[in-house]
Scaffold this active site. Structure first.
Site, short mmCIF file in Angstrom:
data_model
loop_
_atom_site.label_atom_id
_atom_site.label_comp_id
_atom_site.label_asym_id
_atom_site.label_seq_id
_atom_site.Cartn_x
_atom_site.Cartn_y
_atom_site.Cartn_z
N GLY A 16 -15.43 3.03 4.19
CA GLY A 16 -14.39 3.85 3.59
C GLY A 16 -13.73 3.24 2.38
CD GLN A 17 -14.88 -1.15 -1.92
OE1 GLN A 17 -15.96 -1.49 -1.43
NE2 GLN A 17 -14.36 -1.72 -3.00
CB SER A 18 -10.88 4.94 -1.29
OG SER A 18 -9.70 4.18 -1.12
CG ASP B 103 -2.08 0.94 1.12
OD1 ASP B 103 -3.23 0.46 1.13
OD2 ASP B 103 -1.85 2.17 1.02
CG HIS C 85 -8.60 -3.20 -1.94
ND1 HIS C 85 -9.61 -2.63 -2.68
CD2 HIS C 85 -8.48 -2.44 -0.84
CE1 HIS C 85 -10.07 -1.57 -2.04
NE2 HIS C 85 -9.42 -1.42 -0.91
CG LEU C 86 -7.53 -9.82 2.36
CD1 LEU C 86 -8.70 -9.47 3.26
CD2 LEU C 86 -7.44 -11.32 2.15
CG HIS C 87 -6.63 -3.14 3.50
ND1 HIS C 87 -5.92 -1.96 3.34
CD2 HIS C 87 -7.84 -2.92 2.93
CE1 HIS C 87 -6.68 -1.07 2.70
NE2 HIS C 87 -7.85 -1.62 2.44
#
Ligand code: AMP
Length: 113
Positions: free
Chosen positions: A92-94, A31, A99-101
């Site tokens: 807060g998905q931007s 990230d 995508h898996l953090h």
């Protein structure tokens, strides 16, 4: 759609990224705004917008298993890590490509903010 999707462009190699793991199904990269000493995003090569659009259980399985590999490759498997799938506005998905953090390298608080 996927033509302009930033994570599709990373999958295609059109935008630089710091890849830490990849296989035939997923790409995992650092990230650019890390919130922990290790902060990696695992994305499927196919465009799926969010958990809210997920249909194929294989995609979900590949994301989670790749997160395990990321944790092992980055040295956080022993100490522990957190997997996060922000979905929709309140989370807060931007970026509208699932995508898996993978977050680790420090203790995490609970509940998340
Ligand atoms: P989310 O808020 O769950 O949608 O997470 C999106 C994440 O993507 C954020 O943590 C961003 O820092 C990260 N991000 C956005 N653009 C890039 C990029 N080009 N390379 C790596 N990470 C990115």
């Amino acid at each position: 759609l996927s033509q302009h999707c930033i994570f599709c462009r990373i999958v295609r190699g059109e935008i630089p990224s710091r890849i830490v793991y990849e296989n035939e199904s997923v790409v995992a990269f650092r990230d650019t705004d890390p919130r922990a000493p290790t902060h990696v995003l695992v994305v499927p090569r196919v465009h799926v917008g969010s958990v809210g659009e997920l249909e194929d259980p294989a995609v979900a399985g590949h994301l989670v298993l790749a997160a395990r590999r990321v944790a092992e490759a980055t040295g956080i498997a022993e100490s522990g890590y957190r997997l996060v799938l922000n979905t929709g506005a309140d989370a807060g998905q931007s970026v509208h490509h699932i995508h898996l953090h993978v977050l680790g390298g420090r203790p995490m608080t609970w509940p998340p903010g």
